[in-house]
Design a protein around this motif. Sequence first.
Motif, PDB file in Angstrom:
ATOM      1  N   ASP A  17     -68.207  71.700 -16.027  1.00 21.04           N
ATOM      2  CA  ASP A  17     -68.316  70.421 -15.497  1.00 21.04           C
ATOM      3  C   ASP A  17     -69.620  69.938 -15.174  1.00 21.04           C
ATOM      4  OD1 ASP A  17     -65.511  70.163 -15.508  1.00 21.04           O
ATOM      5  OD2 ASP A  17     -65.154  70.580 -13.306  1.00 21.04           O
ATOM      6  N   ARG A  18     -70.511  70.665 -14.988  1.00 23.54           N
ATOM      7  CA  ARG A  18     -71.903  70.121 -14.576  1.00 23.54           C
ATOM      8  C   ARG A  18     -72.759  70.015 -15.968  1.00 23.54           C
ATOM      9  NH1 ARG A  18     -75.386  75.241 -11.966  1.00 23.54           N
ATOM     10  NH2 ARG A  18     -75.697  76.202 -13.974  1.00 23.54           N
ATOM     11  N   LEU A  19     -72.487  70.509 -17.219  1.00 22.64           N
ATOM     12  CA  LEU A  19     -73.315  70.591 -18.273  1.00 22.64           C
ATOM     13  C   LEU A  19     -73.268  69.641 -18.949  1.00 22.64           C
ATOM     14  CD1 LEU A  19     -75.337  72.069 -19.863  1.00 22.64           C
ATOM     15  CD2 LEU A  19     -73.493  73.232 -21.015  1.00 22.64           C
ATOM     16  N   SER A  20     -74.315  68.635 -19.037  1.00 21.61           N
ATOM     17  CA  SER A  20     -74.183  67.321 -19.925  1.00 21.61           C
ATOM     18  C   SER A  20     -74.001  67.670 -21.526  1.00 21.61           C
ATOM     19  CB  SER A  20     -75.564  66.564 -19.811  1.00 21.61           C
ATOM     20  OG  SER A  20     -75.759  65.654 -20.985  1.00 21.61           O
ATOM     21  N   PRO A  21     -73.049  66.814 -22.032  1.00 20.64           N
ATOM     22  CA  PRO A  21     -73.111  67.120 -23.670  1.00 20.64           C
ATOM     23  C   PRO A  21     -74.508  66.850 -24.352  1.00 20.64           C
ATOM     24  CG  PRO A  21     -71.313  65.840 -22.919  1.00 20.64           C
ATOM     25  CD  PRO A  21     -72.240  66.123 -21.543  1.00 20.64           C
ATOM     26  N   ALA A  22     -75.098  65.988 -23.928  1.00 14.36           N
ATOM     27  CA  ALA A  22     -76.650  65.782 -24.401  1.00 14.36           C
ATOM     28  C   ALA A  22     -77.328  66.900 -24.175  1.00 14.36           C
ATOM     29  CB  ALA A  22     -77.099  64.662 -23.830  1.00 14.36           C
ATOM     30  N   ASP A  23     -77.351  67.665 -23.320  1.00 14.98           N
ATOM     31  CA  ASP A  23     -78.352  68.971 -23.117  1.00 14.98           C
ATOM     32  C   ASP A  23     -77.837  69.964 -23.851  1.00 14.98           C
ATOM     33  OD1 ASP A  23     -79.941  67.845 -21.184  1.00 14.98           O
ATOM     34  OD2 ASP A  23     -79.042  68.544 -19.498  1.00 14.98           O
ATOM     35  N   GLU A  40     -62.806  72.372 -25.384  1.00 10.84           N
ATOM     36  CA  GLU A  40     -63.006  72.906 -26.505  1.00 10.84           C
ATOM     37  C   GLU A  40     -64.522  72.918 -27.227  1.00 10.84           C
ATOM     38  OE1 GLU A  40     -61.655  68.309 -26.618  1.00 10.84           O
ATOM     39  OE2 GLU A  40     -61.197  70.551 -25.828  1.00 10.84           O
ATOM     40  N   GLU A  41     -65.547  72.269 -26.351  1.00 10.56           N
ATOM     41  CA  GLU A  41     -66.775  72.135 -26.787  1.00 10.56           C
ATOM     42  C   GLU A  41     -67.579  73.401 -26.293  1.00 10.56           C
ATOM     43  OE1 GLU A  41     -67.618  67.456 -26.534  1.00 10.56           O
ATOM     44  OE2 GLU A  41     -67.771  68.494 -24.440  1.00 10.56           O
ATOM     45  N   GLY A  47     -68.481  80.502 -29.351  1.00 13.90           N
ATOM     46  CA  GLY A  47     -67.854  81.136 -30.467  1.00 13.90           C
ATOM     47  C   GLY A  47     -66.710  81.676 -29.902  1.00 13.90           C
ATOM     48  N   LEU A  48     -65.758  81.147 -29.003  1.00 13.37           N
ATOM     49  CA  LEU A  48     -64.303  81.692 -28.708  1.00 13.37           C
ATOM     50  C   LEU A  48     -63.480  80.618 -28.890  1.00 13.37           C
ATOM     51  CD1 LEU A  48     -65.589  82.548 -24.973  1.00 13.37           C
ATOM     52  CD2 LEU A  48     -65.501  84.122 -27.060  1.00 13.37           C
ATOM     53  N   SER A  49     -62.213  81.219 -28.733  1.00 13.95           N
ATOM     54  CA  SER A  49     -60.989  80.057 -29.090  1.00 13.95           C
ATOM     55  C   SER A  49     -60.770  79.211 -27.907  1.00 13.95           C
ATOM     56  CB  SER A  49     -59.715  80.699 -29.523  1.00 13.95           C
ATOM     57  OG  SER A  49     -59.286  81.638 -28.117  1.00 13.95           O
ATOM     58  N   ALA A  75     -73.819  79.773 -23.492  1.00 15.50           N
ATOM     59  CA  ALA A  75     -73.249  78.254 -23.724  1.00 15.50           C
ATOM     60  C   ALA A  75     -73.399  77.501 -22.523  1.00 15.50           C
ATOM     61  CB  ALA A  75     -71.978  78.472 -24.263  1.00 15.50           C
ATOM     62  N   LEU A  76     -73.338  77.851 -21.423  1.00 11.59           N
ATOM     63  CA  LEU A  76     -73.220  77.231 -20.167  1.00 11.59           C
ATOM     64  C   LEU A  76     -74.548  76.872 -19.612  1.00 11.59           C
ATOM     65  CD1 LEU A  76     -70.264  78.983 -18.314  1.00 11.59           C
ATOM     66  CD2 LEU A  76     -70.328  76.443 -19.268  1.00 11.59           C
TER      67      LEU A  76
END
Length: 278
Positions: A17-23, A40-41, A47-49, A75-76
């Motif tokens: 929830d805290r990670l910006s998509p732009a980052d 899903e992002e 690399g997971l389902s 990823a996070l």
Amino acid sequence: MAVPHSGFGRLVRAWRDRLSPADAGLPVTTGRRAPGLRREELAQLAGLSVDYVLRLEQGRAKNPSAQVVGALARALQLSRPERDQLYRAAGLLPPQDGTVNTHVPPGVQRLVARLGDVPIGVFAADWTLVWWNATWSALFGDPGPDRNLVRAVFTGAAPPVRPERGAEAFAMSLVADLKDAVSRYPADAQLDRLVRELRRTSRLFARYWDRQTTAAVHESERKTVTHPEVGDILFDCDVLLVPGADLRVVTYTTAAGSADDGKLDLLRVTGGRPLTTS
């Protein structure tokens, strides 16, 4: 080790929830309901389902592997203490000192994401690809489960790249780097297994390994990449070292306005996929 409890899922959800998509190098669209990454992002980045990420967050998936936890931590964009917290929440020991580092600092990940026009891959000391951006995938394809460049080179599975200095010199430099990594990480069991495997399966690797070599000094070099959709692209390839993290940031750039730059532009638009006609 103890079975992971629901705290693991809560951590993943909170950090998602805290990670910006732009980052994370993802397009930011209007009307997003999620405050940070969508599920899903995160699945795509790790690399997971999507279903597996959902089950992890809900506490229904038990005993995630160290590889899964490491992929989620990267990823996070977790700090090292946060990464260790996630490992412990999964009932696992965090990576120990004296082993090859695969943790990519958040600042490096943001740099890779924001330089989206340039194909960039981040490699660990054993030349395992641990982070990359979308343009890297467009150029080389989506990395598979085995992302070690040395293994790929000596098994013939490497992408079609022709270094200006020649394939032999490039392969020898990788072996020299790997020998240097072994000297710095003698307790790393995974690194030891990689070397033993390659010495057993590749005569060429074994011959290079037995030579007296020193770690390669990486300089800017021209390389030609053959892409199945746009053909040959000439790049300047640079290897940048991350102080304190023992990571290699590999960049491929083209001269502005050149035919090679135009081909790379096309790959950015298509994602490296074949063009379709109606």
